[in-house]
Design a protein around this motif. Structure first.
Motif, short mmCIF file in Angstrom:
data_model
loop_
_atom_site.label_atom_id
_atom_site.label_comp_id
_atom_site.label_asym_id
_atom_site.label_seq_id
_atom_site.Cartn_x
_atom_site.Cartn_y
_atom_site.Cartn_z
N SER A 61 5.26 4.86 -6.84
CA SER A 61 5.90 5.43 -5.55
C SER A 61 4.78 5.66 -4.56
O SER A 61 5.06 5.41 -3.40
N THR A 107 11.34 2.06 -6.75
CA THR A 107 11.12 3.29 -6.08
C THR A 107 11.95 3.31 -4.76
O THR A 107 12.63 4.51 -4.69
N VAL A 108 12.06 2.12 -4.48
CA VAL A 108 13.17 1.89 -3.18
C VAL A 108 14.54 2.13 -3.65
O VAL A 108 15.22 2.80 -3.15
N ASN A 130 1.89 1.08 1.06
CA ASN A 130 2.10 -0.33 1.53
C ASN A 130 3.06 -0.36 2.65
O ASN A 130 2.85 -1.18 3.53
N ALA A 136 7.18 -4.42 -1.49
CA ALA A 136 7.19 -3.80 -2.75
C ALA A 136 6.64 -4.81 -3.70
O ALA A 136 7.42 -5.87 -4.15
N GLU A 137 5.37 -4.74 -4.31
CA GLU A 137 4.70 -5.63 -4.99
C GLU A 137 5.03 -5.93 -6.48
O GLU A 137 4.82 -7.01 -6.92
N GLN A 163 7.47 -0.68 -7.79
CA GLN A 163 7.41 -0.19 -6.43
C GLN A 163 8.86 -0.65 -6.07
O GLN A 163 9.52 0.12 -5.22
N LEU A 164 9.59 -1.77 -6.50
CA LEU A 164 11.03 -1.91 -5.94
C LEU A 164 11.90 -0.94 -6.47
O LEU A 164 12.78 -0.53 -5.94
N LEU A 222 3.76 2.36 -3.10
CA LEU A 222 4.86 1.81 -2.34
C LEU A 222 4.72 2.35 -0.99
O LEU A 222 4.75 1.41 0.16
#
Length: 284
Positions: free
Chosen positions: A223, A136-137, A229, A128-129, A133-134, A226
């Protein structure tokens, strides 16, 4: 003890004077009178467990996770994760305090538990760059909790043939049944019990999480990146833990893209309202 759990205990129960009710009949009565709830997206869900019981299970699972893996000593990393988590939590459950811990582990994983508990493994931060992105999780994991997915799973298990053993675990037991019960919360990988959410619940968590992150001011377009990735992180080898416990499928990104116009409107509204998370990312 709530009435559902009392009826689930056996082999025979006698809630009314001296008239015993056979366990099979008791189970039928439970199912006949069980409350039927719905997820935020309208999916029917069995509801045999109280919020208090689920919170107790979440507390137990979190205690085991903390005993299993040390927390990171990097204060900047912890502050970064808690900043993102706080923005999501403030959106989905205003006023509720969430206990957020960052575990020092190469696992690419995170989880949320009933009762307001979030765990993030440092390995996730390599995939999660950025904060979006973080988010999203974390929004995905919190969605499982707010949509009562784990409660539905525990309820379904209580209604199955394993109900007596799982009820015993719920009331403070130990052993294999206890590990299975904790695995139903979506954090089972910590205990060697792989119990992934079903595809329907995964899709719901994706879509609810997408809306939640957008409302919190995070860019929902992250999202898609992510999940790309996550796929790349497997490198043709063992997939990241997050993918093994949250099975990916070819329609996942398609589902996110289909909902993206709605999420972008929510994002624009959040930005206009001043919700612009700015969580300092260590090393960036």
């Amino acid at each position: 003890m709530n009435s559902v759990l009392a009826l689930a205990l056996g082999p025979r129960v006698a809630p009314l004077g001296t008239h015993e009710i056979p366990a099979a009949r008791a189970a039928a009565l439970v199912l006949a009178t069980a409350a039927c709830a719905h997820s935020p997206l309208g999916t029917p869900q069995l509801n045999l467990v109280s919020d208090a019981d689920m919170n107790a299970l979440g507390e137990q699972a979190f205690a085991e996770a903390k005993a299993e893996t040390p927390e990171t000593k990097d204060a900047a990393v912890t502050a970064y994760v808690r900043c993102v988590a706080a923005a999501i939590a403030d959106e989905v459950a205003p006023g509720q305090k969430w206990d957020v811990r960052v575990f020092e582990s190469p696992q690419v994983n995170a989880f949320a538990l009933p009762g307001g508990r979030i765990g993030v493994y440092t390995g996730l931060l390599k995939v999660a760059e950025d904060q979006d992105q973080l988010a999203t999780v974390l929004a995905h994991e919190v969605a499982h909790v707010t949509a009562n997915h784990s409660k539905a799973r525990v309820s379904a298990a209580l209604a199955s043939q394993a109900g007596v053993q799982l009820t015993s675990a719920l009331l403070g037991g130990s052993g294999a049944a206890n590990q299975q019960l904790l695995g139903l919360l979506g954090a089972g990988v910590q205990y060697g019990v792989l119990m992934p959410y079903g595809r329907g619940q995964e899709t719901e968590a994706d879509l609810i999480g997408l809306d939640s992150m957008a409302k919190a001011g995070f860019d929902p377009r992250a999202s898609v990146k992510l999940w790309e990735n996550m796929s790349k992180a497997s490198g043709g080898k063992e997939p990241p833990t997050f993918l093994s416990t949250h099975p990916s499928n070819e329609g996942r990104i398609d589902d996110l893209n289909a909902r993206m116009p709605q999420a972008l409107k929510l994002y624009e509204q959040a930005q206009a309202a001043g919700r612009r998370p700015n969580c300092p990312q260590p090393g960036r």
